[in-house]
Design a protein around this motif. Sequence first.
Motif: not given
Length: 277
Positions: A1-4, A36-37, A103-104, A157-158
């Motif tokens: 997951m990307l950071s915030v 968030p995704e 995002i995937i 999740g991602s």
Amino acid sequence: MLSVSVIDQVSCIHSKQPWFVLSAEQDFSVSPSFQPEISHYYRFDADKSAETAFAIPDGCVDIVFDCDESNPVARVCGTTLEATNPEFIHRHRYFGVRFETGIISDLFDIGAEDLVEHQFNLLDMAPKAQKMFEQVVDAKCFSDQVSVAERFFSSKGSRQFSALSAMVIRYICEQKGNIRLADLEELTGYTLRTIQRLFRDEMGMSPKAFCRIIRCQSAIYDINHKQQVVFSDLACDLGFSDQSHFLREFKRLVSETPLRYQNQVKSEAYLNRIRYY
């Protein structure tokens, strides 16, 4: 997951599909997501013009549900790299899930590069989504569809990005796509070859292609939201060599000139369709 922080930078681009809005017979409904995704959810009934609509590059994966009573289907749609016909059908009702840029979902067992400019049947890719699919297409109102999708994706999740790719994504978004590839070597300390290899593996496209997408969406955002836009100034801000270069690129990616695009998205026919929930 990307950071915030990376998600915040990507989210500020506000991915837009203006032809989806203009293809709505009446309302184009939009709802944010608590996941968030996910960027947002949307829903509309397609009018006749939908058959000649375009999906434009935004760097996002969408799940588009065709909620037709006789033959419902859901497609996983990777980002396009140029304006592409999404093949909406007149009088069909559509519900969409748009993920944040890049995002995937872990739901999809497929390479990032295989998603770009391709579409897949959701249930072929993710049989575990069968119940969610049935609930979405059976739901009578938009809020119920959103609730179903929110519950389903709350447990999903991602894919995680490497620190290198996250840094490159953040920088490209901060600069609105207006960068030189040589800047990435100086920024990261890695060779361009290494950056491009890892970025393509994780994003499904080259950094240069991602820059084109972000410049396109940045131009669209400014045209949509600023009271006045001088196209020559916008072209300069986004790093185009001259205004004619900007006009050609915009037409290729958006399938319309900036002026004609501006006239449409500033019109009541566009603005009055959008309903936020």
